[in-house]
Design a protein around this motif. Structure first.
Motif, PDB file in Angstrom:
ATOM      1  N   ALA A  31      -3.234   6.796   2.387  1.00 41.26           N
ATOM      2  CA  ALA A  31      -3.505   6.975   0.962  1.00 41.26           C
ATOM      3  C   ALA A  31      -3.645   8.436   0.577  1.00 41.26           C
ATOM      4  N   GLY A  32      -3.610   9.331   1.560  1.00 40.05           N
ATOM      5  CA  GLY A  32      -3.786  10.740   1.256  1.00 40.05           C
ATOM      6  C   GLY A  32      -5.254  11.146   1.276  1.00 40.05           C
ATOM      7  N   PRO A  33      -5.536  12.416   0.949  1.00 33.95           N
ATOM      8  CA  PRO A  33      -6.860  12.993   1.186  1.00 33.95           C
ATOM      9  C   PRO A  33      -7.900  12.801   0.096  1.00 33.95           C
ATOM     10  N   GLY A  34      -7.537  12.233  -1.039  1.00 30.30           N
ATOM     11  CA  GLY A  34      -8.527  12.042  -2.108  1.00 30.30           C
ATOM     12  C   GLY A  34      -7.912  12.082  -3.488  1.00 30.30           C
ATOM     13  N   ASP A  35      -7.130  13.094  -3.769  1.00 26.28           N
ATOM     14  CA  ASP A  35      -6.415  13.158  -5.032  1.00 26.28           C
ATOM     15  C   ASP A  35      -5.389  12.022  -5.045  1.00 26.28           C
ATOM     16  N   PRO A  36      -5.487  11.073  -5.995  1.00 28.53           N
ATOM     17  CA  PRO A  36      -4.575   9.925  -5.975  1.00 28.53           C
ATOM     18  C   PRO A  36      -3.119  10.309  -6.140  1.00 28.53           C
ATOM     19  N   GLU A  37      -2.831  11.474  -6.701  1.00 32.28           N
ATOM     20  CA  GLU A  37      -1.448  11.896  -6.891  1.00 32.28           C
ATOM     21  C   GLU A  37      -0.803  12.362  -5.588  1.00 32.28           C
ATOM     22  N   LEU A  54      -6.443  -4.163   2.261  1.00 33.50           N
ATOM     23  CA  LEU A  54      -7.681  -3.858   2.966  1.00 33.50           C
ATOM     24  C   LEU A  54      -7.818  -2.333   2.935  1.00 33.50           C
ATOM     25  N   TYR A  55      -8.851  -1.832   2.264  1.00 30.86           N
ATOM     26  CA  TYR A  55      -8.930  -0.395   2.020  1.00 30.86           C
ATOM     27  C   TYR A  55     -10.223   0.214   2.554  1.00 30.86           C
ATOM     28  N   ASP A  56     -10.136   1.487   2.891  1.00 26.18           N
ATOM     29  CA  ASP A  56     -11.240   2.215   3.506  1.00 26.18           C
ATOM     30  C   ASP A  56     -12.093   2.949   2.470  1.00 26.18           C
ATOM     31  N   LYS A  92      -0.042 -15.909   7.197  1.00 31.58           N
ATOM     32  CA  LYS A  92       0.069 -16.800   6.037  1.00 31.58           C
ATOM     33  C   LYS A  92       1.189 -16.377   5.091  1.00 31.58           C
ATOM     34  N   GLY A  93       1.973 -15.378   5.518  1.00 28.80           N
ATOM     35  CA  GLY A  93       3.145 -14.976   4.739  1.00 28.80           C
ATOM     36  C   GLY A  93       2.916 -13.898   3.714  1.00 28.80           C
ATOM     37  N   ASN A  94       1.790 -13.210   3.775  1.00 25.04           N
ATOM     38  CA  ASN A  94       1.454 -12.201   2.774  1.00 25.04           C
ATOM     39  C   ASN A  94       2.038 -10.824   3.091  1.00 25.04           C
ATOM     40  N   VAL A  95       2.225 -10.048   2.018  1.00 24.24           N
ATOM     41  CA  VAL A  95       2.472  -8.616   2.159  1.00 24.24           C
ATOM     42  C   VAL A  95       1.093  -7.962   2.215  1.00 24.24           C
ATOM     43  N   VAL A  96       0.748  -7.434   3.384  1.00 21.84           N
ATOM     44  CA  VAL A  96      -0.596  -6.923   3.619  1.00 21.84           C
ATOM     45  C   VAL A  96      -0.541  -5.399   3.705  1.00 21.84           C
ATOM     46  N   ILE A  97      -1.345  -4.747   2.872  1.00 14.67           N
ATOM     47  CA  ILE A  97      -1.432  -3.293   2.894  1.00 14.67           C
ATOM     48  C   ILE A  97      -2.765  -2.900   3.522  1.00 14.67           C
ATOM     49  N   ARG A  98      -2.683  -2.188   4.616  1.00 13.12           N
ATOM     50  CA  ARG A  98      -3.885  -1.596   5.215  1.00 13.12           C
ATOM     51  C   ARG A  98      -3.922  -0.154   4.731  1.00 13.12           C
ATOM     52  N   LEU A  99      -4.757   0.085   3.706  1.00 11.46           N
ATOM     53  CA  LEU A  99      -4.762   1.370   3.005  1.00 11.46           C
ATOM     54  C   LEU A  99      -5.855   2.258   3.586  1.00 11.46           C
ATOM     55  N   LYS A 100      -5.414   3.386   4.142  1.00 10.75           N
ATOM     56  CA  LYS A 100      -6.322   4.268   4.863  1.00 10.75           C
ATOM     57  C   LYS A 100      -6.348   5.653   4.245  1.00 10.75           C
ATOM     58  N   GLY A 101      -7.524   6.266   4.204  1.00 11.39           N
ATOM     59  CA  GLY A 101      -7.606   7.645   3.754  1.00 11.39           C
ATOM     60  C   GLY A 101      -6.820   8.552   4.679  1.00 11.39           C
TER      61      GLY A 101
END
Length: 258
Positions: free
Chosen positions: A9-15, A32-34, A78-87
Motif C-alpha cells: 500500500a506504500g508508506p502512508g501517502d495514499p497517492e 485484509l489490511y494492516d 471460497k472463490g474470492n478475490v482476496v487483497i492482503r493490503l500491507k503498509g
C-alpha cells in the motif's frame, strides 16, 4: 478457487500506491489490511467488499499471523478475490514471504504487487537520499528488533563497519541499544542520525542529530518511525523539501533538526 494478491500500500501517502495496487483494490471481494495502511485506500474498494483489520502494534496483535494465514486460505478457497493490503512493500519486513509460503503450500494462486517501502520513501520526504556519490554507495535495510544473543557480536560489527547508510525499521524502542552498540563496535559517535515519524503524511516529523545525541533530540518520537544513520543525513539541511511544501499548502508540519 479464488486468488490472493499481496499488495504493497506504500508508506502512508495514499497517492503513493501503485496503479496496479489501486486497480486490484477496486476489484476486491475481501481486503485484509494492516495498521500502517492509509484507510483512505479502502474507500476505493466495492461497497460490498469485506474489510478485515489485521493490525499489529508493538506487543499487541489484533490477529496472530497464523490466523491471518488461515483467513487468506479460507477466503480464497471460497472463490474470492482476496487483497492482503500491507503498509510499504509486502516483502520488506511485511511477512509477505511467510504468507506466500503458506499460499503455495495450500495450492492457492497468488500474486505479489510490490509497494514503496517506508525505508526509502520516508527519508526521501525528509530530504535524505539514501545514496549519494559523495557520501554513500551502500545502504542496508535493517530490523530494529534485537538480534539473537548467539550472533550479536558479529551482527553489530557488520552494521557498524559495513554499509555506509543504515535504514532501521521498528527501532524506536531499541534506539538506546542501537546507538550504544554501533558506537561500541566501531561507528563514530559523531555519525549523523535521523528519525522520521509518520513519513510521507501530514504528520511527518523529522529529527536529526548524531549517534551520541539523537536520543536526547528524539525524545518523544514514537512509532511508526524510520531511523536513518549515515553521512547522507547531513544533506537534509540542504534539500529538505516536503516541510516547505507543507507550509506553503497550509497543513500541519512539525520540524525539529539539529
Amino acid at each position: 478457487m479464488g486468488k490472493v494478491y499481496l499488495v504493497g500500500a506504500g508508506p502512508g501517502d495514499p497517492e503513493l500506491i501503485t496503479v496496479k495496487g489501486l486497480k486490484l483494490i477496486q476489484q476486491a471481494d475481501v481486503i485484509l489490511y494492516d495498521r500502517l495502511v492509509n484507510e483512505e485506500l479502502l474507500s476505493y474498494a466495492p461497497k460490498a467488499a469485506r474489510r478485515i483489520y489485521c493490525g499489529k502494534r508493538p506487543d499487541h496483535h489484533s490477529l496472530k499471523q497464523e490466523e491471518i494465514n488461515g483467513l487468506l486460505c479460507e477466503f480464497a478457497k471460497k472463490g474470492n478475490v482476496v487483497i492482503r493490503l500491507k503498509g510499504g512493500d509486502p516483502f520488506i519486513f511485511g511477512r509477505g514471504g511467510e504468507e506466500a509460503e503458506v499460499l503455495a503450500k495450500n495450492g492457492i494462486a497468488f500474486e505479489v504487487v510490490p509497494g514503496i517501502t517506508a525505508g526509502s520513501a520516508a527519508p526521501a520526504y525528509a530530504g535524505i537520499p539514501l545514496t549519494h556519490r559523495n557520501y554513500s554507495s551502500s545502504v542496508a535495510f535493517v530490523s530494529g528488533v534485537k538480534p539473537l544473543e548467539s550472533n550479536a557480536d558479529e551482527y553489530w560489527k557488520h552494521l557498524a563497519l559495513g554499509p555506509e547508510t543504515l535504514c532501521i525499521y521498528m527501532g524506536v524502542k531499541n534506539l538506546p541499544d542501537i546507538c550504544e552498540n554501533l558506537i561500541r563496535y566501531g561507528r563514530s559517535p559523531k555519525t549523523p542520525a535521523g528519525l522520521i515519524h509518520c513519513g510521507t503524511t501530514e504528520d511527518q516529523q523529522t529529527v536529526t542529530g548524531t549517534l551520541d545525541n539523537i536520543l536526547e533530540k528524539a525524545a518523544g518520537i514514537e512509532n511508526p518511525a524510520m531511523i536513518v544513520i549515515g553521512d547522507v543525513v547531513l544533506l537534509r539541511e540542504k534539500i529538505q523539501w516536503y516541510e516547505h511544501m507543507v507550509i506553503q499548502d497550509s497543513f500541519p508540519a512539525k520540524i525539529v533538526s539539529g
